[in-house]
Design a protein around this motif. Structure first.
Motif, PDB file in Angstrom:
ATOM      1  N   ALA A   4       0.834  -1.210   0.000  1.00 14.16           N
ATOM      2  CA  ALA A   4       0.000   0.000   0.000  1.00 14.16           C
ATOM      3  C   ALA A   4       0.865   1.254   0.000  1.00 14.16           C
ATOM      4  CB  ALA A   4      -0.928  -0.006   1.217  1.00 14.16           C
ATOM      5  N   ILE A   5       1.964   1.231   0.744  1.00 12.32           N
ATOM      6  CA  ILE A   5       2.862   2.391   0.780  1.00 12.32           C
ATOM      7  C   ILE A   5       3.520   2.598  -0.584  1.00 12.32           C
ATOM      8  CG2 ILE A   5       4.986   3.306   1.802  1.00 12.32           C
ATOM      9  CD1 ILE A   5       4.177   1.839   4.390  1.00 12.32           C
ATOM     10  N   VAL A   6       4.002   1.506  -1.174  1.00  8.67           N
ATOM     11  CA  VAL A   6       4.630   1.601  -2.494  1.00  8.67           C
ATOM     12  C   VAL A   6       3.624   2.102  -3.528  1.00  8.67           C
ATOM     13  CG1 VAL A   6       5.677   0.285  -4.376  1.00  8.67           C
ATOM     14  CG2 VAL A   6       6.381  -0.138  -2.023  1.00  8.67           C
ATOM     15  N   PHE A   7       2.391   1.602  -3.456  1.00 10.50           N
ATOM     16  CA  PHE A   7       1.352   2.055  -4.377  1.00 10.50           C
ATOM     17  C   PHE A   7       1.093   3.550  -4.208  1.00 10.50           C
ATOM     18  CE2 PHE A   7      -3.166   2.926  -5.239  1.00 10.50           C
ATOM     19  CZ  PHE A   7      -3.226   2.588  -6.576  1.00 10.50           C
ATOM     20  N   SER A   8       1.013   4.012  -2.958  1.00  7.67           N
ATOM     21  CA  SER A   8       0.791   5.442  -2.699  1.00  7.67           C
ATOM     22  C   SER A   8       1.936   6.289  -3.235  1.00  7.67           C
ATOM     23  CB  SER A   8       0.621   5.689  -1.195  1.00  7.67           C
ATOM     24  OG  SER A   8      -0.489   4.977  -0.685  1.00  7.67           O
TER      25      SER A   8
END
Length: 283
Positions: A4-8
């Protein structure tokens, strides 16, 4: 959690990099009413400048002023030779800049050939953010672009030069009547937009594939951003980049690259149909 962090971070990168790439077109189209069809080729010139500087063993940092000067000089030649005679004739400027884009593309082929080029990232490695690793150069690029946009916004809103530009945009005839040299301001705005495109290409060069036809894709993406965000303001650039960049990144992650492009195209068509002024049109 890490995914989720990488996607953000990927979404943030997509939005900010798109805002960087569209800035030059937004300056010229939003302030002067000229749809510069050669915008993508100016971005390509910046990218090829980065490759040329790095190929002779010089640091990429030195390519930044060279790219801005090279693209700005081409913009200056375009403005004094052709564009200044065609202001307030949008269709004629579109045709003229389209012809210039073809000439620039052919010049790139002659100078650099048809093969792909690549540029090595000046800052390697990755940074750990909340447990997720992300490329260092992308982080630095996003921070630099955001700071640059803040500085440009403050200059435009609070400086004496920015006040004169706003006066020219609001009412060129009245601005000229009170002593503002609108012709000189228009030339400087055009050169600034061209230099911004070259600088964007140089900054993005380590992260993209460089080839003579790359400008077409960036012109289309920039146009989509202006359609959604509206003309004549940095707020519109960021809003449009947020919608287009965010939608393309999310859709590409789920549907693949083709799905992302189709999603962006559908959004742009809907805005042209339902809200042609964009979300933040200049008032």
């Amino acid at each position: 959690m890490q995914e989720a962090i990488v996607f953000s971070l990927n979404v943030s990168y997509g939005i900010i990099s798109l805002a960087l790439l569209v800035l030059g077109l937004a300056i010229i189209f939003g302030l002067l009413g000229v749809l510069n069809m050669a915008h993508g080729e100016l971005v390509a010139i910046g990218a090829y400048t980065a490759w040329a500087v790095q190929s002779v063993g010089l640091p990429l940092l030195l390519a930044l002023p060279v790219a801005a000067i090279a693209a700005g000089a081409i913009g200056w030649l375009m403005e004094i030779s052709i564009i200044r005679h065609l202001y307030r004739r949008p269709f004629d400027t579109l045709l003229a800049t389209w012809g210039i884009s073809i000439l620039l593309r052919e010049a790139i082929k002659i100078c650099f050939g048809l093969e792909y080029k690549s540029v090595i990232e000046p800052v390697g490695g990755s940074i750990t953010i909340l447990g997720a690793d992300y490329p260092t150069y992308r982080i630095w690029l996003m921070v630099a672009v955001v700071l640059g946009f803040v500085g440009l916004f403050l200059w435009y809103r609070r400086s004496h030069a920015g006040t004169r530009v706003r006066a020219m945009v609001a009412n060129p005839m009245l601005a000229s009547a009170v002593g503002i040299e609108t012709a000189k301001l228009a030339r400087r705005a055009f050169v600034l937009g061209a230099a911004s495109a070259g600088l964007a290409g140089c900054l993005m060069a380590p992260l993209i594939r460089i080839d003579p036809y790359m400008g077409v894709d960036y012109l289309l993406s920039s146009f989509f951003v202006l359609v959604v965000g509206g003309l004549g303001s940095l707020q519109g650039v960021f809003i449009g980049s947020g919608v287009i960049g965010g939608a393309e990144t999310a859709a590409s992650t789920i549907l693949g690259g083709t799905g992302g492009y189709v999603t962006v195209l559908v959004i742009s068509i809907l805005f042209l149909w339902l809200k042609p002024g964009g979300l933040y049109a200049r008032r």
